[in-house]
Write a protein that holds these residues in place. Structure first.
Motif, PDB file in Angstrom:
ATOM      1  N   ILE A  99      22.271   3.977  -4.548  1.00 44.32           N
ATOM      2  CA  ILE A  99      23.234   4.529  -5.458  1.00 44.32           C
ATOM      3  C   ILE A  99      24.603   4.792  -4.981  1.00 44.32           C
ATOM      4  CG2 ILE A  99      23.599   6.715  -6.848  1.00 44.32           C
ATOM      5  CD1 ILE A  99      20.795   7.534  -6.108  1.00 44.32           C
ATOM      6  N   GLY A 100      25.569   4.524  -5.722  1.00 42.16           N
ATOM      7  CA  GLY A 100      26.815   4.513  -5.139  1.00 42.16           C
ATOM      8  C   GLY A 100      28.110   4.413  -6.090  1.00 42.16           C
ATOM      9  N   LYS A 101      29.231   4.136  -5.515  1.00 40.99           N
ATOM     10  CA  LYS A 101      30.539   3.929  -6.259  1.00 40.99           C
ATOM     11  C   LYS A 101      30.811   2.365  -6.046  1.00 40.99           C
ATOM     12  CE  LYS A 101      34.316   5.011  -8.284  1.00 40.99           C
ATOM     13  NZ  LYS A 101      34.597   5.142  -9.731  1.00 40.99           N
ATOM     14  N   PHE A 102      30.431   1.693  -7.006  1.00 41.63           N
ATOM     15  CA  PHE A 102      30.499   0.279  -6.708  1.00 41.63           C
ATOM     16  C   PHE A 102      31.843  -0.232  -7.337  1.00 41.63           C
ATOM     17  CE2 PHE A 102      25.978   1.063  -6.678  1.00 41.63           C
ATOM     18  CZ  PHE A 102      25.456   0.173  -5.855  1.00 41.63           C
ATOM     19  N   GLY A 103      32.262   0.298  -8.398  1.00 39.39           N
ATOM     20  CA  GLY A 103      33.612  -0.336  -8.890  1.00 39.39           C
ATOM     21  C   GLY A 103      34.747   0.224  -8.477  1.00 39.39           C
ATOM     22  N   GLY A 104      35.957  -0.248  -8.713  1.00 39.32           N
ATOM     23  CA  GLY A 104      37.082   0.248  -8.729  1.00 39.32           C
ATOM     24  C   GLY A 104      37.746   0.105  -7.431  1.00 39.32           C
ATOM     25  N   SER A 105      36.975  -0.440  -6.448  1.00 34.84           N
ATOM     26  CA  SER A 105      37.504  -0.725  -5.018  1.00 34.84           C
ATOM     27  C   SER A 105      37.911   0.448  -4.178  1.00 34.84           C
ATOM     28  CB  SER A 105      38.838  -1.759  -4.858  1.00 34.84           C
ATOM     29  OG  SER A 105      38.376  -2.984  -5.533  1.00 34.84           O
ATOM     30  N   MET A 106      37.279   1.651  -4.691  1.00 36.84           N
ATOM     31  CA  MET A 106      37.258   2.906  -4.017  1.00 36.84           C
ATOM     32  C   MET A 106      36.651   3.092  -2.726  1.00 36.84           C
ATOM     33  SD  MET A 106      38.075   5.270  -7.288  1.00 36.84           S
ATOM     34  CE  MET A 106      38.866   6.693  -6.086  1.00 36.84           C
ATOM     35  N   ALA A 107      35.268   2.289  -2.687  1.00 37.53           N
ATOM     36  CA  ALA A 107      34.564   2.522  -1.713  1.00 37.53           C
ATOM     37  C   ALA A 107      33.957   1.240  -1.027  1.00 37.53           C
ATOM     38  CB  ALA A 107      33.272   3.404  -2.077  1.00 37.53           C
ATOM     39  N   VAL A 108      34.066   0.201  -1.865  1.00 37.33           N
ATOM     40  CA  VAL A 108      33.692  -1.076  -1.715  1.00 37.33           C
ATOM     41  C   VAL A 108      34.470  -2.176  -2.254  1.00 37.33           C
ATOM     42  CG1 VAL A 108      31.966  -1.394  -3.037  1.00 37.33           C
ATOM     43  CG2 VAL A 108      31.511  -2.451  -0.826  1.00 37.33           C
ATOM     44  N   ASN A 109      34.635  -3.365  -1.424  1.00 41.68           N
ATOM     45  CA  ASN A 109      35.405  -4.218  -2.119  1.00 41.68           C
ATOM     46  C   ASN A 109      34.713  -5.645  -1.802  1.00 41.68           C
ATOM     47  OD1 ASN A 109      37.499  -5.436  -3.653  1.00 41.68           O
ATOM     48  ND2 ASN A 109      38.990  -5.763  -1.877  1.00 41.68           N
ATOM     49  N   HIS A 110      34.713  -6.725  -2.932  1.00 42.79           N
ATOM     50  CA  HIS A 110      34.108  -8.016  -2.927  1.00 42.79           C
ATOM     51  C   HIS A 110      35.319  -8.673  -2.379  1.00 42.79           C
ATOM     52  CE1 HIS A 110      30.670  -6.493  -4.748  1.00 42.79           C
ATOM     53  NE2 HIS A 110      31.038  -5.801  -5.458  1.00 42.79           N
ATOM     54  N   VAL A 111      35.383  -9.578  -1.372  1.00 40.52           N
ATOM     55  CA  VAL A 111      36.393 -10.579  -1.130  1.00 40.52           C
ATOM     56  C   VAL A 111      35.906 -12.087  -1.337  1.00 40.52           C
ATOM     57  CG1 VAL A 111      37.945 -11.142   0.842  1.00 40.52           C
ATOM     58  CG2 VAL A 111      37.155  -8.754   0.766  1.00 40.52           C
ATOM     59  N   PHE A 112      36.402 -12.528  -2.197  1.00 42.19           N
ATOM     60  CA  PHE A 112      35.668 -14.219  -2.340  1.00 42.19           C
ATOM     61  C   PHE A 112      37.053 -14.982  -1.746  1.00 42.19           C
ATOM     62  CE2 PHE A 112      33.019 -12.154  -5.518  1.00 42.19           C
ATOM     63  CZ  PHE A 112      31.874 -12.881  -5.274  1.00 42.19           C
ATOM     64  N   ARG A 113      36.468 -15.556  -0.651  1.00 37.48           N
ATOM     65  CA  ARG A 113      37.628 -16.748   0.088  1.00 37.48           C
ATOM     66  C   ARG A 113      37.515 -18.008  -0.609  1.00 37.48           C
ATOM     67  NH1 ARG A 113      40.552 -14.436   4.195  1.00 37.48           N
ATOM     68  NH2 ARG A 113      41.774 -16.554   4.036  1.00 37.48           N
ATOM     69  N   ARG A 114      36.383 -18.237  -1.248  1.00 37.05           N
ATOM     70  CA  ARG A 114      36.329 -19.495  -2.141  1.00 37.05           C
ATOM     71  C   ARG A 114      35.072 -19.345  -3.033  1.00 37.05           C
ATOM     72  NH1 ARG A 114      34.432 -23.024   1.441  1.00 37.05           N
ATOM     73  NH2 ARG A 114      32.222 -22.886   0.811  1.00 37.05           N
ATOM     74  N   GLY A 115      35.629 -19.517  -4.271  1.00 39.77           N
ATOM     75  CA  GLY A 115      34.693 -19.423  -5.601  1.00 39.77           C
ATOM     76  C   GLY A 115      33.516 -20.503  -5.419  1.00 39.77           C
ATOM     77  N   MET A 116      32.553 -20.457  -6.286  1.00 45.12           N
ATOM     78  CA  MET A 116      31.543 -21.431  -6.333  1.00 45.12           C
ATOM     79  C   MET A 116      31.946 -22.812  -6.235  1.00 45.12           C
ATOM     80  SD  MET A 116      28.140 -21.184  -6.611  1.00 45.12           S
ATOM     81  CE  MET A 116      27.822 -19.789  -7.624  1.00 45.12           C
ATOM     82  N   GLU A 117      31.426 -23.618  -5.380  1.00 37.50           N
ATOM     83  CA  GLU A 117      31.748 -24.989  -5.074  1.00 37.50           C
ATOM     84  C   GLU A 117      30.595 -25.805  -5.059  1.00 37.50           C
ATOM     85  OE1 GLU A 117      33.367 -26.676  -1.295  1.00 37.50           O
ATOM     86  OE2 GLU A 117      35.081 -26.379  -2.285  1.00 37.50           O
ATOM     87  N   LEU A 118      30.486 -26.783  -6.022  1.00 41.36           N
ATOM     88  CA  LEU A 118      29.334 -27.417  -6.057  1.00 41.36           C
ATOM     89  C   LEU A 118      29.598 -29.185  -5.585  1.00 41.36           C
ATOM     90  CD1 LEU A 118      28.625 -26.048  -9.431  1.00 41.36           C
ATOM     91  CD2 LEU A 118      26.932 -25.905  -7.732  1.00 41.36           C
ATOM     92  N   GLN A 119      29.016 -29.930  -4.630  1.00 40.18           N
ATOM     93  CA  GLN A 119      29.285 -31.045  -4.187  1.00 40.18           C
ATOM     94  C   GLN A 119      27.829 -31.674  -4.297  1.00 40.18           C
ATOM     95  OE1 GLN A 119      30.608 -29.506  -0.504  1.00 40.18           O
ATOM     96  NE2 GLN A 119      32.586 -30.362  -0.866  1.00 40.18           N
ATOM     97  N   ILE A 120      28.364 -33.340  -4.438  1.00 36.33           N
ATOM     98  CA  ILE A 120      27.214 -34.325  -4.386  1.00 36.33           C
ATOM     99  C   ILE A 120      27.529 -35.229  -3.502  1.00 36.33           C
ATOM    100  CG2 ILE A 120      25.960 -35.727  -5.703  1.00 36.33           C
ATOM    101  CD1 ILE A 120      26.073 -34.479  -8.329  1.00 36.33           C
ATOM    102  N   SER A 121      26.515 -35.681  -2.591  1.00 39.78           N
ATOM    103  CA  SER A 121      27.062 -36.738  -1.560  1.00 39.78           C
ATOM    104  C   SER A 121      25.827 -37.787  -1.433  1.00 39.78           C
ATOM    105  CB  SER A 121      27.535 -36.029  -0.114  1.00 39.78           C
ATOM    106  OG  SER A 121      27.508 -37.092   0.832  1.00 39.78           O
ATOM    107  N   ASP A 122      26.186 -38.968  -0.938  1.00 40.18           N
ATOM    108  CA  ASP A 122      25.176 -39.925  -0.722  1.00 40.18           C
ATOM    109  C   ASP A 122      25.334 -40.023   0.913  1.00 40.18           C
ATOM    110  OD1 ASP A 122      27.454 -41.393  -0.226  1.00 40.18           O
ATOM    111  OD2 ASP A 122      27.295 -42.834  -1.597  1.00 40.18           O
ATOM    112  N   SER A 123      25.835 -39.116   1.575  1.00 43.30           N
ATOM    113  CA  SER A 123      25.775 -39.666   3.063  1.00 43.30           C
ATOM    114  C   SER A 123      25.746 -38.190   3.774  1.00 43.30           C
ATOM    115  CB  SER A 123      27.145 -40.165   3.389  1.00 43.30           C
ATOM    116  OG  SER A 123      28.302 -39.777   3.161  1.00 43.30           O
TER     117      SER A 123
END
Length: 203
Positions: A143-167
């Motif tokens: 249970i908690g205060k998840f929203g509003g960045s008052m108690a916790v914050n999500h820091v995304f330095r890079r969003g979802m990245e999808l890659q395909i490689s043959d090597s």
């Protein structure tokens, strides 16, 4: 060959991989152990409140499991000086709470046909398969205060990245093997751990 022959194959793989990455992110956010590359999840954060349910302290005949939840909410309000805006719980914990009956065999949370999103003590409930005994945790409610960045914050330095490689690995290029990878960079900043309560043994 599948990627070449089927126009929607790329989108199919991308969607499945993204879903798995988000499930892993959910697991890390809730219960990550802090050992690199894992983050320290909220359940293991020093300073959060804890309530351990047992029938001695919270007798079943007076809604013991619901009273344990109420105490967890109270601890957030008193120690964190904030009001919780959500509670995460395992499906088994929600079943245990929703199935509690009073002395007249009435469900304490109300009729099963209630419409809308579930709430307990006015706090919205979010079910997760990444908490509780199914993933080896004693804590099955957070249970908690998840929203509003008052108690916790999500820091995304890079969003979802999808890659395909043959090597991506030795011999892949010569074998016409493609490796598909999904990744993101994320950090969790818990400013006020007292604004969260972990509750054990509700299941």
């Amino acid at each position: 060959e599948l990627l070449e022959d089927q126009a929607g194959a790329r989108a199919y793989f991308d969607g499945r991989l993204a879903n798995h990455v988000l499930q892993r992110l959910e697991k890390e956010f809730i219960g990550g152990n802090g050992t690199s590359p894992n983050i320290q999840g909220l359940l293991g954060t020093t300073g959060i409140n804890q309530v351990i349910y047992n029938s001695t302290n919270f007798p079943a005949n007076v809604g013991g499991k619901l009273r344990a939840i109420l105490e967890g909410i109270k601890d957030i309000e008193e120690n964190g000086k904030l009001f919780p805006d959500a509670m995460i719980m395992s499906p088994a914990a929600y079943e245990a709470l929703a199935g509690q009956v009073d002395g007249n065999e009435n469900f304490m949370l109300g009729a099963a046909a209630q419409s809308g999103s579930p709430t307990i003590w006015g706090v919205p409930v979010v079910k997760s398969t990444q908490i509780g005994s199914a993933v080896g945790q004693d804590s099955d409610v957070l249970i908690g205060k998840f929203g509003g960045s008052m108690a916790v914050n999500h820091v995304f330095r890079r969003g979802m990245e999808l890659q395909i490689s043959d090597s991506a690995a030795d011999g892949d290029f010569g074998k016409d093997i493609l490796t598909v990878k999904a990744s993101l960079r994320y950090a969790l900043a818990a400013y006020k751990p007292q604004a969260f309560t972990r509750i054990n043994d509700i299941e």
